[in-house]
Design a protein around this motif. Structure first.
Motif, PDB file in Angstrom:
ATOM      1  N   SER A 113     -39.225 -14.380  34.221  1.00 37.37           N
ATOM      2  CA  SER A 113     -38.106 -13.409  34.725  1.00 37.37           C
ATOM      3  C   SER A 113     -37.918 -12.452  33.570  1.00 37.37           C
ATOM      4  O   SER A 113     -37.840 -13.038  32.242  1.00 37.37           O
ATOM      5  CB  SER A 113     -36.747 -14.187  35.288  1.00 37.37           C
ATOM      6  N   SER A 154     -34.162   1.587  38.608  1.00 34.54           N
ATOM      7  CA  SER A 154     -35.347   1.888  39.513  1.00 34.54           C
ATOM      8  C   SER A 154     -36.145   3.026  38.888  1.00 34.54           C
ATOM      9  O   SER A 154     -36.926   3.512  39.681  1.00 34.54           O
ATOM     10  CB  SER A 154     -34.828   2.088  41.010  1.00 34.54           C
ATOM     11  N   SER A 185     -40.937   1.686  42.512  1.00 35.78           N
ATOM     12  CA  SER A 185     -40.388   1.387  43.642  1.00 35.78           C
ATOM     13  C   SER A 185     -40.968  -0.221  43.843  1.00 35.78           C
ATOM     14  O   SER A 185     -40.590  -0.764  44.628  1.00 35.78           O
ATOM     15  CB  SER A 185     -41.017   2.150  44.703  1.00 35.78           C
ATOM     16  N   GLY A 186     -41.753  -0.527  43.008  1.00 37.88           N
ATOM     17  CA  GLY A 186     -42.488  -2.146  43.459  1.00 37.88           C
ATOM     18  C   GLY A 186     -43.871  -1.776  44.332  1.00 37.88           C
ATOM     19  O   GLY A 186     -44.253  -2.990  44.552  1.00 37.88           O
ATOM     20  N   SER A 226     -43.732  -8.543  40.178  1.00 43.11           N
ATOM     21  CA  SER A 226     -42.876  -7.988  41.216  1.00 43.11           C
ATOM     22  C   SER A 226     -41.307  -7.736  40.628  1.00 43.11           C
ATOM     23  O   SER A 226     -41.241  -8.069  39.518  1.00 43.11           O
ATOM     24  CB  SER A 226     -42.334  -9.061  42.423  1.00 43.11           C
ATOM     25  N   ARG A 227     -40.762  -6.750  41.287  1.00 48.73           N
ATOM     26  CA  ARG A 227     -39.399  -6.573  40.831  1.00 48.73           C
ATOM     27  C   ARG A 227     -38.288  -6.518  41.932  1.00 48.73           C
ATOM     28  O   ARG A 227     -38.756  -6.402  43.204  1.00 48.73           O
ATOM     29  CB  ARG A 227     -39.555  -5.191  40.307  1.00 48.73           C
ATOM     30  N   ASP A 228     -37.033  -6.746  41.514  1.00 46.67           N
ATOM     31  CA  ASP A 228     -35.845  -6.704  42.153  1.00 46.67           C
ATOM     32  C   ASP A 228     -34.977  -5.634  41.765  1.00 46.67           C
ATOM     33  O   ASP A 228     -34.052  -5.829  40.770  1.00 46.67           O
ATOM     34  CB  ASP A 228     -35.096  -7.847  42.556  1.00 46.67           C
ATOM     35  N   ASN A 229     -34.979  -4.469  42.327  1.00 49.16           N
ATOM     36  CA  ASN A 229     -34.040  -3.096  41.747  1.00 49.16           C
ATOM     37  C   ASN A 229     -32.488  -3.335  42.042  1.00 49.16           C
ATOM     38  O   ASN A 229     -31.934  -3.033  41.210  1.00 49.16           O
ATOM     39  CB  ASN A 229     -34.794  -2.021  42.493  1.00 49.16           C
ATOM     40  N   ALA A 230     -32.349  -4.201  43.248  1.00 49.57           N
ATOM     41  CA  ALA A 230     -30.951  -4.443  43.164  1.00 49.57           C
ATOM     42  C   ALA A 230     -30.365  -5.436  42.180  1.00 49.57           C
ATOM     43  O   ALA A 230     -29.071  -5.421  41.612  1.00 49.57           O
ATOM     44  CB  ALA A 230     -30.685  -5.105  44.522  1.00 49.57           C
ATOM     45  N   LYS A 231     -31.060  -6.365  41.499  1.00 46.21           N
ATOM     46  CA  LYS A 231     -30.695  -7.260  40.530  1.00 46.21           C
ATOM     47  C   LYS A 231     -30.980  -6.764  39.102  1.00 46.21           C
ATOM     48  O   LYS A 231     -30.767  -7.471  37.965  1.00 46.21           O
ATOM     49  CB  LYS A 231     -31.398  -8.449  40.707  1.00 46.21           C
ATOM     50  N   ASN A 232     -31.843  -5.845  38.972  1.00 47.66           N
ATOM     51  CA  ASN A 232     -32.214  -5.105  37.609  1.00 47.66           C
ATOM     52  C   ASN A 232     -33.143  -6.418  37.081  1.00 47.66           C
ATOM     53  O   ASN A 232     -33.247  -6.807  35.882  1.00 47.66           O
ATOM     54  CB  ASN A 232     -31.345  -5.024  36.638  1.00 47.66           C
ATOM     55  N   TYR A 236     -40.241  -9.939  37.599  1.00 47.90           N
ATOM     56  CA  TYR A 236     -40.997 -11.366  37.474  1.00 47.90           C
ATOM     57  C   TYR A 236     -42.277 -11.195  37.394  1.00 47.90           C
ATOM     58  O   TYR A 236     -43.026 -10.161  37.656  1.00 47.90           O
ATOM     59  CB  TYR A 236     -40.751 -11.834  38.895  1.00 47.90           C
TER      60      TYR A 236
END
Length: 126
Positions: free
Chosen positions: A20, A29, A53-54, A70-76, A79
């Motif tokens: 992570s 983003s 955007s992922g 992968s990524r989670d833009n809401a959590k900055n 992975y």
């Protein structure tokens, strides 16, 4: 920019790990994100990159089919799921961010990337 990688450890060949990276970026983003690694005595090398955007990814040939970024833009967060690990995957893994198109990662000099963070050590035993 602060990048904090975590999740490394000592595993056996064939095992899996999930790395992570927490990024403190004002506009997370807006950036492509990715991973590099550096094995002892070797140069830092590209592993994987993901678009802002992922929706699109880019992998080094040595990890394609085994690793998933992968990524989670809401959590900055970004992975790296690493499966079927091999001893040659042993390295310190670093995440980084860039406005460089993710498809170009791996084909440009390392000095195109600014911030690295401290990295996380992955050791794969045979």
């Amino acid at each position: 920019v602060q990048l904090q990688a975590s999740g490394g450890g000592l595993v056996q060949a064939g095992d899996s790990l999930r790395l992570s990276c927490a990024a403190s970026l004002r506009s997370f983003s807006d950036y492509a994100m990715g991973w590099f690694r550096q094995a002892p005595g070797k140069e830092r090398e590209f592993v994987a990159a993901i678009s802002w955007s992922g929706g699109s990814t880019n992998y080094a040939g040595s990890v394609k089919g085994r690793f998933t970024i992968s990524r989670d833009n809401a959590k900055n967060m970004v992975y790296l799921q690493m499966n079927s690990l091999k001893p040659e995957d042993t390295a310190v893994y670093y995440c980084t961010a860039s406005d460089l198109h993710h498809a170009r990662w791996g084909s440009v000099p390392l000095d195109r990337f600014g911030s690295w963070g401290q990295g996380t050590l992955v050791t794969v035993s045979s």
